[in-house]
Write a protein that holds these residues in place. Structure first.
Motif, PDB file in Angstrom:
ATOM      1  N   ALA A 115       0.820  -1.213   0.000  1.00  0.00           N
ATOM      2  CA  ALA A 115       0.000   0.000   0.000  1.00  0.00           C
ATOM      3  C   ALA A 115       0.854   1.264   0.000  1.00  0.00           C
ATOM      4  O   ALA A 115       0.468   2.284  -0.575  1.00  0.00           O
ATOM      5  CB  ALA A 115      -0.929  -0.012   1.213  1.00  0.00           C
ATOM      6  N   GLN A 116       2.022   1.214   0.646  1.00  0.00           N
ATOM      7  CA  GLN A 116       2.885   2.388   0.698  1.00  0.00           C
ATOM      8  C   GLN A 116       3.350   2.801  -0.694  1.00  0.00           C
ATOM      9  O   GLN A 116       3.482   3.986  -0.989  1.00  0.00           O
ATOM     10  CB  GLN A 116       4.102   2.114   1.590  1.00  0.00           C
ATOM     11  CG  GLN A 116       5.015   3.320   1.770  1.00  0.00           C
ATOM     12  CD  GLN A 116       6.186   3.028   2.685  1.00  0.00           C
ATOM     13  OE1 GLN A 116       6.450   1.875   3.012  1.00  0.00           O
ATOM     14  NE2 GLN A 116       6.886   4.061   3.101  1.00  0.00           N
ATOM     15  N   LEU A 124       1.657   2.195  -3.411  1.00  0.00           N
ATOM     16  CA  LEU A 124       0.504   2.444  -4.274  1.00  0.00           C
ATOM     17  C   LEU A 124      -0.168   3.776  -3.932  1.00  0.00           C
ATOM     18  O   LEU A 124      -1.329   3.839  -3.542  1.00  0.00           O
ATOM     19  CB  LEU A 124      -0.475   1.282  -4.169  1.00  0.00           C
ATOM     20  CG  LEU A 124      -0.015   0.018  -4.912  1.00  0.00           C
ATOM     21  CD1 LEU A 124      -0.805  -1.195  -4.473  1.00  0.00           C
ATOM     22  CD2 LEU A 124      -0.139   0.227  -6.426  1.00  0.00           C
ATOM     23  N   PHE A 125       0.603   4.851  -4.131  1.00  0.00           N
ATOM     24  CA  PHE A 125       0.075   6.206  -4.003  1.00  0.00           C
ATOM     25  C   PHE A 125      -0.604   6.651  -5.294  1.00  0.00           C
ATOM     26  O   PHE A 125      -1.218   7.720  -5.357  1.00  0.00           O
ATOM     27  CB  PHE A 125       1.211   7.180  -3.669  1.00  0.00           C
ATOM     28  CG  PHE A 125       2.382   7.064  -4.612  1.00  0.00           C
ATOM     29  CD1 PHE A 125       2.381   7.698  -5.835  1.00  0.00           C
ATOM     30  CD2 PHE A 125       3.480   6.289  -4.267  1.00  0.00           C
ATOM     31  CE1 PHE A 125       3.450   7.574  -6.716  1.00  0.00           C
ATOM     32  CE2 PHE A 125       4.557   6.158  -5.132  1.00  0.00           C
ATOM     33  CZ  PHE A 125       4.542   6.808  -6.356  1.00  0.00           C
ATOM     34  N   TRP A 126      -0.489   5.834  -6.328  1.00  0.00           N
ATOM     35  CA  TRP A 126      -0.962   6.196  -7.666  1.00  0.00           C
ATOM     36  C   TRP A 126      -2.460   6.441  -7.793  1.00  0.00           C
ATOM     37  O   TRP A 126      -2.875   7.258  -8.629  1.00  0.00           O
ATOM     38  CB  TRP A 126      -0.524   5.128  -8.663  1.00  0.00           C
ATOM     39  CG  TRP A 126       0.954   4.997  -8.789  1.00  0.00           C
ATOM     40  CD1 TRP A 126       1.749   4.062  -8.194  1.00  0.00           C
ATOM     41  CD2 TRP A 126       1.824   5.850  -9.546  1.00  0.00           C
ATOM     42  NE1 TRP A 126       3.069   4.271  -8.533  1.00  0.00           N
ATOM     43  CE2 TRP A 126       3.142   5.353  -9.359  1.00  0.00           C
ATOM     44  CE3 TRP A 126       1.620   6.959 -10.362  1.00  0.00           C
ATOM     45  CZ2 TRP A 126       4.246   5.939  -9.966  1.00  0.00           C
ATOM     46  CZ3 TRP A 126       2.722   7.551 -10.968  1.00  0.00           C
ATOM     47  CH2 TRP A 126       4.016   7.046 -10.775  1.00  0.00           C
ATOM     48  N   PRO A 127      -3.337   5.761  -7.047  1.00  0.00           N
ATOM     49  CA  PRO A 127      -4.768   6.043  -7.216  1.00  0.00           C
ATOM     50  C   PRO A 127      -5.121   7.512  -7.047  1.00  0.00           C
ATOM     51  O   PRO A 127      -6.011   8.031  -7.739  1.00  0.00           O
ATOM     52  CB  PRO A 127      -5.422   5.166  -6.132  1.00  0.00           C
ATOM     53  CG  PRO A 127      -4.488   4.018  -5.982  1.00  0.00           C
ATOM     54  CD  PRO A 127      -3.114   4.606  -6.143  1.00  0.00           C
ATOM     55  N   ASN A 129     -12.129   3.794 -14.480  1.00  0.00           N
ATOM     56  CA  ASN A 129     -12.117   2.569 -13.691  1.00  0.00           C
ATOM     57  C   ASN A 129     -10.680   2.220 -13.323  1.00  0.00           C
ATOM     58  O   ASN A 129      -9.803   2.198 -14.187  1.00  0.00           O
ATOM     59  CB  ASN A 129     -12.735   1.403 -14.474  1.00  0.00           C
ATOM     60  CG  ASN A 129     -14.169   1.688 -14.896  1.00  0.00           C
ATOM     61  OD1 ASN A 129     -15.046   1.814 -14.063  1.00  0.00           O
ATOM     62  ND2 ASN A 129     -14.387   1.796 -16.204  1.00  0.00           N
ATOM     63  N   ILE A 130     -10.450   1.932 -12.046  1.00  0.00           N
ATOM     64  CA  ILE A 130      -9.118   1.587 -11.575  1.00  0.00           C
ATOM     65  C   ILE A 130      -9.191   0.281 -10.785  1.00  0.00           C
ATOM     66  O   ILE A 130      -9.975   0.159  -9.841  1.00  0.00           O
ATOM     67  CB  ILE A 130      -8.514   2.694 -10.694  1.00  0.00           C
ATOM     68  CG1 ILE A 130      -8.374   4.004 -11.483  1.00  0.00           C
ATOM     69  CG2 ILE A 130      -7.155   2.267 -10.148  1.00  0.00           C
ATOM     70  CD1 ILE A 130      -7.851   5.168 -10.663  1.00  0.00           C
ATOM     71  N   TYR A 131      -8.386  -0.690 -11.199  1.00  0.00           N
ATOM     72  CA  TYR A 131      -8.250  -1.953 -10.483  1.00  0.00           C
ATOM     73  C   TYR A 131      -6.865  -1.981  -9.853  1.00  0.00           C
ATOM     74  O   TYR A 131      -5.871  -1.635 -10.498  1.00  0.00           O
ATOM     75  CB  TYR A 131      -8.412  -3.136 -11.436  1.00  0.00           C
ATOM     76  CG  TYR A 131      -9.787  -3.215 -12.076  1.00  0.00           C
ATOM     77  CD1 TYR A 131     -10.788  -4.004 -11.520  1.00  0.00           C
ATOM     78  CD2 TYR A 131     -10.080  -2.498 -13.241  1.00  0.00           C
ATOM     79  CE1 TYR A 131     -12.052  -4.081 -12.105  1.00  0.00           C
ATOM     80  CE2 TYR A 131     -11.335  -2.570 -13.832  1.00  0.00           C
ATOM     81  CZ  TYR A 131     -12.308  -3.367 -13.260  1.00  0.00           C
ATOM     82  OH  TYR A 131     -13.559  -3.437 -13.836  1.00  0.00           O
ATOM     83  N   LEU A 148      -3.411  -3.566  -0.149  1.00  0.00           N
ATOM     84  CA  LEU A 148      -4.345  -2.698  -0.871  1.00  0.00           C
ATOM     85  C   LEU A 148      -4.829  -3.423  -2.110  1.00  0.00           C
ATOM     86  O   LEU A 148      -4.038  -3.953  -2.893  1.00  0.00           O
ATOM     87  CB  LEU A 148      -3.667  -1.380  -1.269  1.00  0.00           C
ATOM     88  CG  LEU A 148      -4.563  -0.334  -1.939  1.00  0.00           C
ATOM     89  CD1 LEU A 148      -5.638   0.148  -0.970  1.00  0.00           C
ATOM     90  CD2 LEU A 148      -3.748   0.848  -2.442  1.00  0.00           C
ATOM     91  N   GLY A 149      -6.149  -3.488  -2.267  1.00  0.00           N
ATOM     92  CA  GLY A 149      -6.715  -4.144  -3.430  1.00  0.00           C
ATOM     93  C   GLY A 149      -6.553  -5.654  -3.398  1.00  0.00           C
ATOM     94  O   GLY A 149      -6.446  -6.272  -2.339  1.00  0.00           O
TER      95      GLY A 149
END
Length: 261
Positions: free
Chosen positions: A147-148, A150-153, A162-164, A172-173
């Motif tokens: 998650a650290q 994955l700041f991209w969202p 739509n983001i997966y 995360l996810g």
């Protein structure tokens, strides 16, 4: 497959407009480079040298994450991985960089229903591509170690419909890799082209899945580049034509059938 055009490039002194940290080792920098911004395309990169230092001697390649031709600016999102990027991360507004670009061949904008697949820092060059497709319903499949990372969202929230999300550790996810979700998305037959950037092992898997579902796929390769203009041959990769492709000038973007995996 379309022929690749000769790439126009220029070398300019670029003033840093601002720079900020996204995480402890990832930074976003905006530079003024109107000559480059006027002609840059998604998937291209710039080659940068620090103007006030003799070390590092060689330039470093950075994907163009975003471009504003009206403002004459480029946005770079990069991770500190060595002395050069560490020095660069300490620069402030007003400092200048020696910036050469735009370099390489970018993405072919052939799709009407694109699926973007990015892993780690490979998500940086996909941002400008996603913004170019703003009139389409673009979908993004992204992955990272945790998650650290994955700041991209937050960066893509207003760009992709739509983001997966996947993460290696499940923090995360979906727990697993981006390619785990790819077959299910392609089975829906909503996409007519796949664009991908990330680690080589991820790109190889994406290429195999896209081929299975008969969907054209372009990948942006991440290779070490010393010169950026095809002279040193440090970034070559095997091509299906029998020759060695120069990632810096023949790429960095290739159709998957051009690459020997």
């Amino acid at each position: 497959m379309e022929a690749k055009e000769a790439v126009a490039k220029t070398c300019v002194k670029s003033r840093i407009i601002n720079q900020s940290a996204i995480t402890y080792d990832v930074f976003v920098m905006v530079v003024a480079a109107p000559e480059i911004a006027a002609i840059a395309r998604p998937g291209q990169f710039v080659h940068i040298r620090l103007t006030d230092a003799l070390e590092p001697l060689l330039r470093r390649p950075f994907s163009i994450a975003d471009c504003d031709s009206s403002e004459g600016t480029l946005t770079l999102i990069y991770r500190v991985v060595g002395r050069g990027t560490a020095l660069m991360s300490g620069l402030k507004s007003g400092h200048t960089l020696d910036c050469m670009g735009p370099l390489g061949n970018g993405f072919t904008l052939s799709g009407q229903r694109p699926l973007l697949v990015g892993g780690g820092m490979g998500l940086a060059p996909l941002l400008m591509l996603a913004k170019t497709f703003c009139s389409c319903s673009s979908t993004l499949l992204m992955g990272g170690r945790n998650a650290q990372e994955l700041f991209w969202p937050n960066i893509y929230r207003d760009v992709c419909n739509n983001i997966y999300i996947t993460s290696d550790d499940g923090s995360l996810g979906h727990r697993g890799f981006t390619v785990d979700l790819l077959p299910g998305l392609l089975q829906e037959k909503k996409f007519d082209v796949v664009y991908a950037c990330g680690p080589h092992v991820m790109l190889k898997s994406v290429a195999e899945v896209a081929q299975k579902y008969h969907i054209p796929c372009q990948v942006s390769l991440e290779e070490y580049m010393a010169c950026g203009v095809g002279a040193c041959l440090s970034c070559t990769c095997a091509g299906t034509s029998g020759k060695r492709n120069k990632v810096c000038t023949d790429g960095p973007v290739f159709w998957t059938e051009e690459v020997v995996w």
